[in-house]
Design a protein around this motif. Structure first.
Motif, PDB file in Angstrom:
ATOM      1  N   GLU A 163      48.247 -63.295 -28.533  1.00  0.00           N
ATOM      2  CA  GLU A 163      47.003 -63.666 -29.206  1.00  0.00           C
ATOM      3  C   GLU A 163      45.917 -63.849 -28.158  1.00  0.00           C
ATOM      4  OE1 GLU A 163      48.154 -66.093 -33.232  1.00  0.00           O
ATOM      5  OE2 GLU A 163      47.891 -67.246 -31.409  1.00  0.00           O
ATOM      6  N   PRO A 164      44.782 -63.210 -28.360  1.00  0.00           N
ATOM      7  CA  PRO A 164      43.687 -63.428 -27.408  1.00  0.00           C
ATOM      8  C   PRO A 164      43.144 -64.851 -27.524  1.00  0.00           C
ATOM      9  CG  PRO A 164      42.980 -62.040 -29.220  1.00  0.00           C
ATOM     10  CD  PRO A 164      44.441 -62.267 -29.398  1.00  0.00           C
ATOM     11  N   ALA A 165      42.390 -65.248 -26.524  1.00  0.00           N
ATOM     12  CA  ALA A 165      41.867 -66.612 -26.494  1.00  0.00           C
ATOM     13  C   ALA A 165      40.906 -66.878 -27.648  1.00  0.00           C
ATOM     14  CB  ALA A 165      41.165 -66.865 -25.164  1.00  0.00           C
ATOM     15  N   SER A 166      40.220 -65.871 -28.140  1.00  0.00           N
ATOM     16  CA  SER A 166      39.233 -66.061 -29.202  1.00  0.00           C
ATOM     17  C   SER A 166      39.863 -66.327 -30.558  1.00  0.00           C
ATOM     18  CB  SER A 166      38.312 -64.847 -29.284  1.00  0.00           C
ATOM     19  OG  SER A 166      39.076 -63.702 -29.598  1.00  0.00           O
ATOM     20  N   THR A 167      41.100 -65.828 -30.790  1.00  0.00           N
ATOM     21  CA  THR A 167      41.753 -66.047 -32.080  1.00  0.00           C
ATOM     22  C   THR A 167      43.145 -66.606 -31.846  1.00  0.00           C
ATOM     23  OG1 THR A 167      42.563 -63.785 -32.064  1.00  0.00           O
ATOM     24  CG2 THR A 167      40.520 -64.189 -33.234  1.00  0.00           C
ATOM     25  N   HIS A 168      43.369 -67.805 -32.323  1.00  0.00           N
ATOM     26  CA  HIS A 168      44.682 -68.442 -32.231  1.00  0.00           C
ATOM     27  C   HIS A 168      45.125 -68.861 -33.623  1.00  0.00           C
ATOM     28  CE1 HIS A 168      45.184 -69.784 -27.793  1.00  0.00           C
ATOM     29  NE2 HIS A 168      44.680 -68.581 -27.874  1.00  0.00           N
ATOM     30  N   SER A 169      46.402 -68.667 -33.899  1.00  0.00           N
ATOM     31  CA  SER A 169      46.952 -69.195 -35.139  1.00  0.00           C
ATOM     32  C   SER A 169      47.377 -70.648 -34.886  1.00  0.00           C
ATOM     33  CB  SER A 169      48.144 -68.352 -35.579  1.00  0.00           C
ATOM     34  OG  SER A 169      49.161 -68.430 -34.605  1.00  0.00           O
ATOM     35  N   TYR A 170      47.945 -71.277 -35.880  1.00  0.00           N
ATOM     36  CA  TYR A 170      48.437 -72.634 -35.683  1.00  0.00           C
ATOM     37  C   TYR A 170      49.534 -72.626 -34.636  1.00  0.00           C
ATOM     38  CZ  TYR A 170      45.929 -73.691 -39.978  1.00  0.00           C
ATOM     39  OH  TYR A 170      44.952 -73.836 -40.926  1.00  0.00           O
ATOM     40  N   ASP A 171      49.616 -73.697 -33.890  1.00  0.00           N
ATOM     41  CA  ASP A 171      50.609 -73.771 -32.817  1.00  0.00           C
ATOM     42  C   ASP A 171      52.029 -73.634 -33.347  1.00  0.00           C
ATOM     43  OD1 ASP A 171      48.642 -74.058 -30.949  1.00  0.00           O
ATOM     44  OD2 ASP A 171      48.766 -76.248 -30.839  1.00  0.00           O
ATOM     45  N   ARG A 172      52.304 -74.271 -34.471  1.00  0.00           N
ATOM     46  CA  ARG A 172      53.647 -74.190 -35.060  1.00  0.00           C
ATOM     47  C   ARG A 172      53.972 -72.758 -35.486  1.00  0.00           C
ATOM     48  NH1 ARG A 172      56.876 -78.119 -33.632  1.00  0.00           N
ATOM     49  NH2 ARG A 172      55.800 -80.094 -33.719  1.00  0.00           N
ATOM     50  N   VAL A 173      52.989 -72.043 -36.010  1.00  0.00           N
ATOM     51  CA  VAL A 173      53.209 -70.643 -36.402  1.00  0.00           C
ATOM     52  C   VAL A 173      53.585 -69.813 -35.176  1.00  0.00           C
ATOM     53  CG1 VAL A 173      52.091 -68.573 -37.306  1.00  0.00           C
ATOM     54  CG2 VAL A 173      51.704 -70.771 -38.416  1.00  0.00           C
ATOM     55  N   TRP A 174      52.890 -70.044 -34.076  1.00  0.00           N
ATOM     56  CA  TRP A 174      53.170 -69.301 -32.846  1.00  0.00           C
ATOM     57  C   TRP A 174      54.567 -69.632 -32.322  1.00  0.00           C
ATOM     58  CZ3 TRP A 174      51.341 -65.155 -30.769  1.00  0.00           C
ATOM     59  CH2 TRP A 174      51.648 -64.858 -29.447  1.00  0.00           C
ATOM     60  N   VAL A 175      54.924 -70.910 -32.319  1.00  0.00           N
ATOM     61  CA  VAL A 175      56.252 -71.326 -31.833  1.00  0.00           C
ATOM     62  C   VAL A 175      57.346 -70.752 -32.727  1.00  0.00           C
ATOM     63  CG1 VAL A 175      57.760 -73.324 -31.500  1.00  0.00           C
ATOM     64  CG2 VAL A 175      55.408 -73.396 -30.683  1.00  0.00           C
TER      65      VAL A 175
ATOM     66  N   SER B  68      57.161 -68.205 -34.690  1.00  0.00           N
ATOM     67  CA  SER B  68      57.178 -66.743 -34.552  1.00  0.00           C
ATOM     68  C   SER B  68      57.996 -66.340 -33.338  1.00  0.00           C
ATOM     69  CB  SER B  68      55.765 -66.197 -34.428  1.00  0.00           C
ATOM     70  OG  SER B  68      55.028 -66.461 -35.584  1.00  0.00           O
ATOM     71  N   GLY B  69      57.814 -67.054 -32.250  1.00  0.00           N
ATOM     72  CA  GLY B  69      58.600 -66.773 -31.044  1.00  0.00           C
ATOM     73  C   GLY B  69      60.073 -67.012 -31.259  1.00  0.00           C
ATOM     74  N   ILE B  70      60.395 -68.116 -31.922  1.00  0.00           N
ATOM     75  CA  ILE B  70      61.797 -68.413 -32.221  1.00  0.00           C
ATOM     76  C   ILE B  70      62.373 -67.354 -33.150  1.00  0.00           C
ATOM     77  CG2 ILE B  70      63.314 -70.056 -33.394  1.00  0.00           C
ATOM     78  CD1 ILE B  70      61.438 -72.282 -32.352  1.00  0.00           C
ATOM     79  N   GLY B  71      61.608 -66.964 -34.165  1.00  0.00           N
ATOM     80  CA  GLY B  71      62.070 -65.931 -35.090  1.00  0.00           C
ATOM     81  C   GLY B  71      62.284 -64.591 -34.398  1.00  0.00           C
ATOM     82  N   PHE B  72      61.360 -64.221 -33.521  1.00  0.00           N
ATOM     83  CA  PHE B  72      61.486 -62.960 -32.785  1.00  0.00           C
ATOM     84  C   PHE B  72      62.744 -62.964 -31.923  1.00  0.00           C
ATOM     85  CE2 PHE B  72      60.834 -60.548 -28.889  1.00  0.00           C
ATOM     86  CZ  PHE B  72      60.511 -59.308 -29.384  1.00  0.00           C
ATOM     87  N   GLU B  73      62.910 -64.005 -31.124  1.00  0.00           N
ATOM     88  CA  GLU B  73      64.071 -64.071 -30.225  1.00  0.00           C
ATOM     89  C   GLU B  73      65.373 -64.123 -31.008  1.00  0.00           C
ATOM     90  OE1 GLU B  73      64.270 -63.706 -26.948  1.00  0.00           O
ATOM     91  OE2 GLU B  73      62.105 -63.390 -26.879  1.00  0.00           O
ATOM     92  N   SER B  74      65.403 -64.909 -32.075  1.00  0.00           N
ATOM     93  CA  SER B  74      66.619 -65.006 -32.881  1.00  0.00           C
ATOM     94  C   SER B  74      66.955 -63.666 -33.524  1.00  0.00           C
ATOM     95  CB  SER B  74      66.460 -66.071 -33.967  1.00  0.00           C
ATOM     96  OG  SER B  74      66.249 -67.334 -33.378  1.00  0.00           O
ATOM     97  N   ALA B  75      65.959 -63.008 -34.111  1.00  0.00           N
ATOM     98  CA  ALA B  75      66.198 -61.707 -34.750  1.00  0.00           C
ATOM     99  C   ALA B  75      66.643 -60.675 -33.721  1.00  0.00           C
ATOM    100  CB  ALA B  75      64.930 -61.237 -35.460  1.00  0.00           C
TER     101      ALA B  75
END
Length: 170
Positions: free
Chosen positions: A67-79, A81-88
């Motif tokens: 995500e670029p610095a100008s657009t960030h999603s919620y911190d929990r969504v990002w965390v 998403s990372g957990i989901g990506f790694e787990s999948a």
């Protein structure tokens, strides 16, 4: 297989020492010959890609999504998403290897055995026959070149040598 069943063996070699594990059931198996009992079947657990053949497959979450610095999603969504990506990624790979690893390794082993057999019993004998017959063919070829091609080329060089024409004018 859990790590409690693995035994660590250290070998003193001139090269870098590796952590090599083997199953205790294979190590305690008594063979009729002492040389077979002293050399258990070894499996490299820690370093499965020692030559970095698949270094291009070392993919992390940040290599795929950013995500670029100008657009960030919620911190929990990002965390999450990372957990989901790694787990999948990890569990999909594990499930696919359970289904595919043994058949593909068997097919690869058969393919390399076939290639080795063809190389040993077909390719190398043909090469050795060629190496045996080539001296005769070489001497015949050299004779043909010396009889037909060399005189022709020498004649052409004499005809096309312009410097000799000027010195031999009549």
């Amino acid at each position: 297989m859990s790590d409690e069943y693995l035994v660590e063996c250290k070998f003193d070699d001139d090269e870098e020492q590796e952590n090599v594990h083997f199953s205790p059931s294979k190590a305690t198996h008594k063979s009729s010959t002492p040389s077979m009992a002293s050399q258990p079947s070894l499996i490299h657990i820690d370093n499965r890609d020692p030559y970095d053949i698949n270094k291009h497959l070392k993919v992390e979450f940040s290599d795929v999504l950013a995500e670029p610095a100008s657009t960030h999603s919620y911190d929990r969504v990002w965390v999450y998403s990372g957990i989901g990506f790694e787990s999948a990624r990890i569990w999909s790979y594990r499930c696919l290897t359970v289904l595919c690893a043994i058949p593909v390794s068997l097919l690869s082993g058969c393919l390399f055995a076939l290639l080795a057999c063809l190389h040993i019993w077909c390719v190398m004998p043909c090469i050795q026959v060629c190496h045996t017959c080539l001296p005769c063919v070489r001497s015949l070829w050299l004779s043909l070149v010396n009889i037909f091609i060399t005189p022709f080329c020498e004649s052409c060089s004499l005809v096309l040598d312009v410097s000799k024409w000027e010195t031999q004018k009549i």
